[in-house]
Design a protein around this motif. Structure first.
Motif, PDB file in Angstrom:
ATOM      1  N   GLY A  23      -0.426  -2.396   4.340  1.00 29.35           N
ATOM      2  CA  GLY A  23      -0.743  -1.145   3.666  1.00 29.35           C
ATOM      3  C   GLY A  23      -0.101   0.077   4.280  1.00 29.35           C
ATOM      4  N   LEU A  24      -0.111   0.171   5.603  1.00 26.19           N
ATOM      5  CA  LEU A  24       0.483   1.333   6.262  1.00 26.19           C
ATOM      6  C   LEU A  24       1.989   1.372   6.057  1.00 26.19           C
ATOM      7  N   ARG A  25       2.603   0.189   6.054  1.00 24.56           N
ATOM      8  CA  ARG A  25       4.051   0.129   5.793  1.00 24.56           C
ATOM      9  C   ARG A  25       4.338   0.533   4.351  1.00 24.56           C
ATOM     10  N   LEU A  26       3.475   0.133   3.426  1.00 23.21           N
ATOM     11  CA  LEU A  26       3.644   0.529   2.026  1.00 23.21           C
ATOM     12  C   LEU A  26       3.510   2.041   1.892  1.00 23.21           C
ATOM     13  N   GLN A  27       2.572   2.627   2.606  1.00 18.30           N
ATOM     14  CA  GLN A  27       2.419   4.085   2.581  1.00 18.30           C
ATOM     15  C   GLN A  27       3.711   4.766   3.028  1.00 18.30           C
TER      16      GLN A  27
END
Length: 205
Positions: free
Chosen positions: A64-68
């Protein structure tokens, strides 16, 4: 696919969680689409998507953080709500610093989720408005000639007409003419307004 209504996009690898979130959101009369992973969402993304995105932090592949970070890099203006069963303080701080609207833990309370979604929709509208305004400002600045840009740059830096004339090797009167045209083309009412337009257009690029 053009989104005329705000839509909640869910990215979570847990099918049960996706179904539960979709049910809660649909019961509130809000449009929703769900994706099993980040790559699927990114492949389906269209610039007309409007609304917000709920992202699970712990996912196989792109988390998720990488997607952000990817959304930021691609200048995708969908506000982010994180939802996770494995959250910690450093993770939530990183998410919020990255621009997330909220960081929720599973299982999420329906009312809390909907409050966050509506806040994200309001943020989405603001972002779209800001983007449109920045594009308008940039289009105004593009109309300037090379010499007008030089005069504008020196003017917003606080230089007087005399100093600008001396720096560019032109007459005081010519500087005044250029400044008048700059104000007309950009719609600025004064130098402070012009400086704001330049600053905000730079931030929006």
């Amino acid at each position: 696919m053009i989104m005329h209504e705000p839509t909640v996009f869910i990215v979570d690898d847990d099918a049960a969680v996706r179904d539960s979130l979709m049910l809660m959101i649909e019961q509130a009369g809000i449009r929703v689409q769900a994706f099993a992973n980040a790559d699927t969402f990114l492949s389906a993304y269209h610039p007309d998507f409007f609304g917000c995105i709920i992202i699970d932090v712990k996912m196989p592949g792109m988390d998720g953080l990488r997607l952000q970070e990817e959304l930021t890099w691609r200048k995708i203006a969908l506000p982010v709500i994180f939802l996770t069963g494995h959250g910690d303080i450093p993770m939530s701080v990183r998410a919020i610093k990255g621009g997330a609207v909220d960081f929720l833990t599973k299982p999420v309370i329906r009312e809390k989720l909907l409050v966050c979604v509506r806040a994200a929709f309001a943020e989405a509208k603001k972002r779209i408005s800001d983007i449109a305004r920045n594009k308008e400002m940039i289009s105004c600045l593009i109309k300037l000639t090379g010499r007008e840009r030089e005069v504008m740059t020196l003017a917003v830096q606080g230089h007087t007409n005399k100093e600008i004339a001396s720096c560019l090797g032109i007459s005081h009167r010519t500087v005044e003419i250029h400044k008048s045209k700059i104000m007309q083309k950009t719609g600025a009412s004064n130098l402070l307004d012009l400086a704001r337009i330049v600053r905000e257009s730079d931030a929006g690029e």
